[in-house]
Write an enzyme that holds these catalytic residues in place. Sequence first.
Site, PDB file in Angstrom:
ATOM      1  N   GLY A 124       0.808  -1.216   0.000  1.00 35.47           N
ATOM      2  CA  GLY A 124       0.000   0.000   0.000  1.00 35.47           C
ATOM      3  C   GLY A 124       0.842   1.268   0.000  1.00 35.47           C
ATOM      4  N   THR A 125       1.888   1.275   0.780  1.00 36.29           N
ATOM      5  CA  THR A 125       2.728   2.473   0.892  1.00 36.29           C
ATOM      6  C   THR A 125       3.354   2.829  -0.450  1.00 36.29           C
ATOM      7  OG1 THR A 125       3.199   1.951   3.206  1.00 36.29           O
ATOM      8  CG2 THR A 125       4.738   3.451   2.089  1.00 36.29           C
ATOM      9  N   ASN A 155      -8.430   3.819   8.253  1.00 34.80           N
ATOM     10  CA  ASN A 155      -7.884   2.729   9.056  1.00 34.80           C
ATOM     11  C   ASN A 155      -8.140   2.893  10.551  1.00 34.80           C
ATOM     12  OD1 ASN A 155      -5.980   4.783   7.981  1.00 34.80           O
ATOM     13  ND2 ASN A 155      -4.629   4.011   9.582  1.00 34.80           N
ATOM     14  N   GLN A 176      -7.997  -0.286   3.117  1.00 33.07           N
ATOM     15  CA  GLN A 176      -8.895  -0.802   4.164  1.00 33.07           C
ATOM     16  C   GLN A 176     -10.264  -1.210   3.623  1.00 33.07           C
ATOM     17  OE1 GLN A 176      -8.290  -1.563   7.288  1.00 33.07           O
ATOM     18  NE2 GLN A 176      -6.237  -0.691   7.460  1.00 33.07           N
ATOM     19  N   SER A 230      -3.360  -3.370  -0.797  1.00 37.36           N
ATOM     20  CA  SER A 230      -2.285  -4.142  -0.170  1.00 37.36           C
ATOM     21  C   SER A 230      -2.808  -5.503   0.254  1.00 37.36           C
ATOM     22  CB  SER A 230      -1.771  -3.369   1.050  1.00 37.36           C
ATOM     23  OG  SER A 230      -0.801  -4.126   1.721  1.00 37.36           O
ATOM     24  N   HIS A 233      -1.769  -7.733   2.579  1.00 39.78           N
ATOM     25  CA  HIS A 233      -1.751  -8.227   3.968  1.00 39.78           C
ATOM     26  C   HIS A 233      -2.906  -7.724   4.825  1.00 39.78           C
ATOM     27  CE1 HIS A 233      -0.031  -4.875   6.497  1.00 39.78           C
ATOM     28  NE2 HIS A 233       0.363  -4.430   5.313  1.00 39.78           N
ATOM     29  N   THR A 273      12.416  -7.578 -10.056  1.00 40.10           N
ATOM     30  CA  THR A 273      11.856  -8.918 -10.238  1.00 40.10           C
ATOM     31  C   THR A 273      10.582  -9.064  -9.426  1.00 40.10           C
ATOM     32  OG1 THR A 273      14.051  -9.786 -10.621  1.00 40.10           O
ATOM     33  CG2 THR A 273      12.355 -11.389 -10.015  1.00 40.10           C
ATOM     34  N   CYS A 304       3.146   6.666  20.686  1.00 35.68           N
ATOM     35  CA  CYS A 304       4.088   7.157  21.677  1.00 35.68           C
ATOM     36  C   CYS A 304       5.374   7.572  20.971  1.00 35.68           C
ATOM     37  CB  CYS A 304       4.384   6.052  22.690  1.00 35.68           C
ATOM     38  SG  CYS A 304       5.167   6.663  24.154  1.00 35.68           S
TER      39      CYS A 304
HETATM   40  C1  LIG Z   1      -1.891  -0.502   5.957  1.00 41.81           C
HETATM   41  C2  LIG Z   1      -2.273   0.699   5.177  1.00 41.81           C
HETATM   42  C3  LIG Z   1      -1.394   1.263   4.233  1.00 41.81           C
HETATM   43  C4  LIG Z   1       0.005   0.743   4.023  1.00 41.81           C
HETATM   44  O1  LIG Z   1       0.024  -0.505   3.379  1.00 41.81           O
HETATM   45  P1  LIG Z   1       1.359  -1.403   3.466  1.00 41.81           P
HETATM   46  O2  LIG Z   1       1.094  -2.525   2.528  1.00 41.81           O
HETATM   47  O3  LIG Z   1       1.472  -1.837   4.886  1.00 41.81           O
HETATM   48  O4  LIG Z   1       2.486  -0.539   3.024  1.00 41.81           O
HETATM   49  C5  LIG Z   1      -1.827   2.352   3.509  1.00 41.81           C
HETATM   50  N1  LIG Z   1      -3.043   2.868   3.701  1.00 41.81           N
HETATM   51  C6  LIG Z   1      -3.921   2.366   4.585  1.00 41.81           C
HETATM   52  C7  LIG Z   1      -5.273   2.971   4.730  1.00 41.81           C
HETATM   53  C8  LIG Z   1      -3.558   1.266   5.358  1.00 41.81           C
HETATM   54  O5  LIG Z   1      -4.418   0.781   6.258  1.00 41.81           O
END
Ligand SMILES: *Cc1c(COP(=O)(O)O)cnc(C)c1O
Length: 384
Positions: free
Chosen positions: A71-72, A151, A179, A199, A201, A237, A325
């Site tokens: 996602g990032t 999120n 999300q 993303s 995961h 790759t 924190c």
């Molecule tokens: C987790 C998340 C990301 C980042 O995704 P990654 O695959 O962990 O880099 C970006 N945006 C939202 C809203 C997320 O919840």
Amino acid sequence: MKCIYLDHSATTPVDPEVVTAMNPFFSMHYGNPSSMYSIAEISRDAIEQSRSTIASFINASPKEIYFTSGGTESDNQAIFTTAQKQKHKGMHIITSSIEHHAVLYAFQQLEKEGFDVTYLPVDSYGIVSPSSLQKAMRSDTTLVSIMHANNEVGTMQDILSLATIAHEKGALFHTDAVQAIGKVPVDVQLMNVDLLSSSAHKLYGPKGVGFLYAKKGTPFSSYLYGGGQENKKRPGTENVPGIVGFAKAIELAQNRSLDDHQHLQNLATFLTDGIQNLVSDVLFTGHPTQRTPGHVSVCFKYVEGESILLMLDSHGICVSSGSACTSGSLDASHVLLAMGIDSATAQGSIRLTMGRQNTMEDMKAVLNVLPEIIEKLRKMSPLC
Ligand SMILES: *Cc1c(COP(=O)(O)O)cnc(C)c1O
């Protein structure tokens, strides 16, 4: 100790069926998809098969799907490269004040590089009003990026209305749908978006793989330098097992969407009602109905979220707190602050995000210990 995992917005366990689908692509079908011999063809075909599965899930064409590391990266590529490519048209770009840091910090960086950024406000539910976007649009606005589902508080935006406004002024529209995908229907045609990030995961797939959807003809470019993979838009790759796992996770989400939705909804309702009945001075955050299923976010007044988190952890319950924190001082969440929640209340926020494997027993286990934890912390709290 058995862990009751209630932090599915942070990450999800990989579904066993996803692991099974990925397995052959580690040691058996290990060919580099860019190589010419036949074992490489197996990797290549697996990628293209996965691309088709994912594309049809979001109603896109396979050519519009670009695999990334998550996602990032998808957010960064979408934002940086479209802003740069359209610089000749204008340097005004718009986002919301409740974005994930992968979007928010990308905009802050572009601001440092000379772009003019508007951070749209949200209402007390975390909704970006289409009229505030309408007012912010200018003739030199080139990009609008607003997340589909938040999120921290689960609030979902009316993406179609927002994207339509952006398009009326000739700007591109990107949405971070990390999300939303797998939880609610995501259709890039119905939402009318140009770019969308996802993303694996967050939907029972593996970590380190994602995709960027870019509508045909969208002016975006590669963000890295290297080989010609992903139609010259994402060198490196390919993460073949990850991509295969991602497609399997999408397939499972598709097959189970109705069951999952109802189950998550039931768990969240039970938990919300329980907290409401058993604990005083609580503030549920986010939109009451326009939210992702299985998402409960709540502030407990006069206590700190991190303390609740740690005490729940000692009972084997994993949740997250809204406050981060940093260097010894608690910073309230930028999302809750943007929603107009005062910083003291925002400090007491926790988020419980349920998943497929959770049961009513899990919810009861939380309700069994949470009231005592809050009472104990409030007794010790100087804020009371
Ligand atoms: C987790 C998340 C990301 C980042 O995704 P990654 O695959 O962990 O880099 C970006 N945006 C939202 C809203 C997320 O919840």
